[in-house]
Design a protein around this motif. Structure first.
Motif, mmCIF file in Angstrom:
data_model
loop_
_atom_site.group_PDB
_atom_site.id
_atom_site.type_symbol
_atom_site.label_atom_id
_atom_site.label_comp_id
_atom_site.label_asym_id
_atom_site.label_seq_id
_atom_site.Cartn_x
_atom_site.Cartn_y
_atom_site.Cartn_z
ATOM 1 N N VAL A 13 0.840 -1.201 0.000
ATOM 2 C CA VAL A 13 0.000 0.000 0.000
ATOM 3 C C VAL A 13 0.872 1.247 0.000
ATOM 4 O O VAL A 13 1.879 1.302 0.711
ATOM 5 C CB VAL A 13 -0.916 0.027 1.252
ATOM 6 C CG1 VAL A 13 -1.846 1.229 1.213
ATOM 7 C CG2 VAL A 13 -1.718 -1.257 1.376
ATOM 8 N N ASN A 14 0.470 2.232 -0.792
ATOM 9 C CA ASN A 14 1.126 3.529 -0.764
ATOM 10 C C ASN A 14 0.033 4.585 -0.692
ATOM 11 O O ASN A 14 -1.021 4.429 -1.313
ATOM 12 C CB ASN A 14 1.999 3.729 -2.006
ATOM 13 C CG ASN A 14 3.030 4.825 -1.808
ATOM 14 O OD1 ASN A 14 3.126 5.435 -0.747
ATOM 15 N ND2 ASN A 14 3.803 5.073 -2.843
ATOM 16 N N THR A 15 0.279 5.646 0.072
ATOM 17 C CA THR A 15 -0.711 6.703 0.253
ATOM 18 C C THR A 15 -0.071 8.051 -0.024
ATOM 19 O O THR A 15 1.055 8.303 0.390
ATOM 20 C CB THR A 15 -1.262 6.688 1.697
ATOM 21 O OG1 THR A 15 -1.816 5.403 1.962
ATOM 22 C CG2 THR A 15 -2.343 7.746 1.894
ATOM 23 N N SER A 20 -5.104 6.254 -1.164
ATOM 24 C CA SER A 20 -4.286 5.045 -1.047
ATOM 25 C C SER A 20 -4.538 4.115 -2.225
ATOM 26 O O SER A 20 -5.678 3.956 -2.668
ATOM 27 C CB SER A 20 -4.620 4.295 0.241
ATOM 28 O OG SER A 20 -4.358 5.102 1.364
ATOM 29 N N LEU A 21 -3.464 3.495 -2.689
ATOM 30 C CA LEU A 21 -3.530 2.473 -3.729
ATOM 31 C C LEU A 21 -2.826 1.243 -3.176
ATOM 32 O O LEU A 21 -1.745 1.352 -2.596
ATOM 33 C CB LEU A 21 -2.815 2.943 -5.003
ATOM 34 C CG LEU A 21 -2.661 1.916 -6.118
ATOM 35 C CD1 LEU A 21 -4.018 1.461 -6.644
ATOM 36 C CD2 LEU A 21 -1.824 2.486 -7.260
ATOM 37 N N VAL A 42 -6.171 -4.725 -7.449
ATOM 38 C CA VAL A 42 -5.820 -3.468 -6.789
ATOM 39 C C VAL A 42 -7.009 -2.959 -5.979
ATOM 40 O O VAL A 42 -8.161 -3.265 -6.287
ATOM 41 C CB VAL A 42 -5.401 -2.378 -7.812
ATOM 42 C CG1 VAL A 42 -4.077 -2.709 -8.474
ATOM 43 C CG2 VAL A 42 -6.479 -2.149 -8.860
ATOM 44 N N THR A 43 -6.698 -2.191 -4.941
ATOM 45 C CA THR A 43 -7.725 -1.528 -4.143
ATOM 46 C C THR A 43 -7.372 -0.048 -4.046
ATOM 47 O O THR A 43 -6.206 0.303 -3.859
ATOM 48 C CB THR A 43 -7.809 -2.127 -2.722
ATOM 49 O OG1 THR A 43 -8.160 -3.509 -2.838
ATOM 50 C CG2 THR A 43 -8.864 -1.421 -1.880
ATOM 51 N N GLU A 128 4.970 0.129 -6.269
ATOM 52 C CA GLU A 128 5.964 -0.647 -7.013
ATOM 53 C C GLU A 128 6.200 -1.985 -6.321
ATOM 54 O O GLU A 128 6.192 -2.065 -5.099
ATOM 55 C CB GLU A 128 7.302 0.100 -7.057
ATOM 56 C CG GLU A 128 7.246 1.419 -7.768
ATOM 57 C CD GLU A 128 8.589 2.127 -7.762
ATOM 58 O OE1 GLU A 128 9.524 1.678 -7.047
ATOM 59 O OE2 GLU A 128 8.719 3.124 -8.473
ATOM 60 N N LYS A 129 6.432 -2.998 -7.138
ATOM 61 C CA LYS A 129 6.742 -4.335 -6.616
ATOM 62 C C LYS A 129 7.808 -4.936 -7.509
ATOM 63 O O LYS A 129 7.632 -5.023 -8.724
ATOM 64 C CB LYS A 129 5.469 -5.199 -6.616
ATOM 65 C CG LYS A 129 5.695 -6.685 -6.481
ATOM 66 C CD LYS A 129 6.032 -7.080 -5.062
ATOM 67 C CE LYS A 129 6.182 -8.584 -4.929
ATOM 68 N NZ LYS A 129 7.000 -8.939 -3.819
#
Length: 134
Positions: A13-15, A20-21, A42-43, A128-129
């Protein structure tokens, strides 16, 4: 009392600015000398100041790809909604077809949330992953 939305603990998660995504999950298939990402989940959670129309752009690259290719959208994930209101969240499992080669190199998967109403496609937030192929 409304229960607070919580992301899956396994999600990345990144905000940014209250938006937030989360990259909840992704799947890929390996062929003989290439592979492809086949599914991305994705959320999006909107705790920002404005409603927006969510759309997620997918990027995939490795160190051997030319820099220009890093910024080429490989897939777009659309949501069946006009807008995501403040306080709302939405999850989408999308079937995608994002091929890759150089199976020995680790890949970088990026998902960027944009507002589909905006023409500049400036990302609201990016996740990113990096992954090595199994």
């Amino acid at each position: 009392k409304i229960e607070e939305f919580k992301f899956n603990p396994d999600s990345i998660v990144n905000t940014k600015d209250g938006i937030s995504l989360a990259l909840d999950d992704y799947k890929y298939e390996l062929k003989t000398d290439w592979g492809k990402v086949t599914e991305i989940t994705v959320t999006v959670l909107n705790k920002g100041n404005n409603a927006f129309q969510p759309k997620v752009l997918v990027f995939l690259y490795d160190e051997k790809d030319r820099k220009e290719e890093w910024f080429q959208t490989k897939a777009e994930i659309e949501f069946d909604m006009w807008q995501l209101d403040i306080g709302e969240h939405v999850t989408k499992k999308a079937i995608v077809n994002v091929p890759f080669n150089d199976l020995d190199l680790s890949k970088k998967l990026e998902v960027a949330l944009i507002d589909a109403y905006e023409f500049d496609y400036k990302p609201l937030v990016i996740v990113e992953k990096e992954f090595k192929l199994q």
